[in-house]
Scaffold this active site. Structure first.
Site, PDB file in Angstrom:
ATOM      1  CG  HIS A  21      11.394  -4.160   5.774  1.00  0.00           C
ATOM      2  ND1 HIS A  21      10.603  -3.716   4.738  1.00  0.00           N
ATOM      3  CD2 HIS A  21      12.053  -5.240   5.314  1.00  0.00           C
ATOM      4  CE1 HIS A  21      10.764  -4.504   3.692  1.00  0.00           C
ATOM      5  NE2 HIS A  21      11.647  -5.445   4.010  1.00  0.00           N
TER       6      HIS A  21
ATOM      7  CG  HIS B 245      15.791  -8.120   5.723  1.00  0.00           C
ATOM      8  ND1 HIS B 245      14.986  -9.230   5.570  1.00  0.00           N
ATOM      9  CD2 HIS B 245      15.346  -7.219   4.810  1.00  0.00           C
ATOM     10  CE1 HIS B 245      14.109  -9.003   4.594  1.00  0.00           C
ATOM     11  NE2 HIS B 245      14.307  -7.787   4.117  1.00  0.00           N
TER      12      HIS B 245
HETATM   13  P1  AMP Z   1      11.761  -7.354   1.458  1.00  0.00           P
HETATM   14  O1  AMP Z   1      12.014  -8.302   0.312  1.00  0.00           O
HETATM   15  O2  AMP Z   1      12.996  -6.641   1.916  1.00  0.00           O
HETATM   16  O3  AMP Z   1      10.597  -6.426   1.175  1.00  0.00           O
HETATM   17  O4  AMP Z   1      11.388  -8.272   2.678  1.00  0.00           O
HETATM   18  C1  AMP Z   1      10.098  -8.529   3.112  1.00  0.00           C
HETATM   19  C2  AMP Z   1      10.198  -9.587   4.166  1.00  0.00           C
HETATM   20  O5  AMP Z   1       8.985  -9.575   4.893  1.00  0.00           O
HETATM   21  C3  AMP Z   1      10.397 -10.995   3.633  1.00  0.00           C
HETATM   22  O6  AMP Z   1      11.612 -11.537   4.141  1.00  0.00           O
HETATM   23  C4  AMP Z   1       9.184 -11.750   4.149  1.00  0.00           C
HETATM   24  O7  AMP Z   1       9.477 -13.062   4.548  1.00  0.00           O
HETATM   25  C5  AMP Z   1       8.726 -10.883   5.303  1.00  0.00           C
HETATM   26  N1  AMP Z   1       7.304 -10.945   5.617  1.00  0.00           N
HETATM   27  C6  AMP Z   1       6.266 -10.806   4.768  1.00  0.00           C
HETATM   28  N2  AMP Z   1       5.105 -10.906   5.427  1.00  0.00           N
HETATM   29  C7  AMP Z   1       5.410 -11.096   6.731  1.00  0.00           C
HETATM   30  C8  AMP Z   1       4.636 -11.263   7.922  1.00  0.00           C
HETATM   31  N3  AMP Z   1       3.297 -11.271   7.902  1.00  0.00           N
HETATM   32  N4  AMP Z   1       5.295 -11.435   9.086  1.00  0.00           N
HETATM   33  C9  AMP Z   1       6.652 -11.449   9.119  1.00  0.00           C
HETATM   34  N5  AMP Z   1       7.430 -11.268   8.034  1.00  0.00           N
HETATM   35  C10 AMP Z   1       6.823 -11.118   6.857  1.00  0.00           C
END
Ligand code: AMP
Ligand code: ZN
Length: 136
Positions: free
Chosen positions: A99, A101
């Site tokens: 993903h 950001h």
């Molecule tokens: P990463 O640290 O790059 O893996 O980022 C994962 C991101 O996913 C974090 O910023 C979380 O806040 C976000 N996240 C986790 N669960 C959900 C969810 N159910 N809906 C939206 N964002 C989420």
């Protein structure tokens, strides 16, 4: 992938604040934003990291990323934005589904304020370039 939280969002098993979706990607608001409008964009296919992503899918993601990022930035009246892709736990990847950001920024917001840059010692640049080229 049944245990993946982002695959569950894609399957409609858990809710998300969706911004954009098509046959390749879904963009939605991060549930734990670090700025208003903090958005995540992911492929529908469960791929863990950037380097695992087939180039055709990566191309399709990137061809949409600019449009979504521009819309997020404009909607949030931001002065700029960061696009960030964490790969691997050491780099802060918590959700093992690729993903990106999109993080809207305001002048002086001090996000990522600490950027611990340093200088290479003599000869190190050449060694690193050689090593990376061998792995291409
Ligand atoms: P990463 O640290 O790059 O893996 O980022 C994962 C991101 O996913 C974090 O910023 C979380 O806040 C976000 N996240 C986790 N669960 C959900 C969810 N159910 N809906 C939206 N964002 C989420
Ligand atoms: Zn997944």
């Amino acid at each position: 992938m049944s245990s993946c939280i982002f695959c569950k969002i894609l399957a409609g098993e858990i809710p998300a604040a969706k911004i954009y979706e098509d046959d390749v990607v879904l963009a939605f608001l991060d549930i734990g934003p670090i700025s208003d409008g903090h958005t995540l964009m992911m492929p529908r296919q469960h791929i863990e990291t950037l380097h695992d992503c087939p180039s055709d899918i990566l191309g399709q993601i990137c061809s949409r990323l600019g449009k979504i990022a521009g819309a997020v930035a404009k909607a949030m009246n931001s002065d700029g934005y960061n696009v960030l892709c964490n790969n691997g736990g050491a780099a802060g990847q918590v959700v093992e589904h690729l993903h990106f950001h999109i993080i809207p920024r305001k002048t002086g917001d001090k996000l990522f304020h600490h950027w611990p840059s340093y200088k290479y010692r003599q000869g190190q640049t050449e060694d690193i370039v050689t090593s990376i080229k061998k792995n291409l």
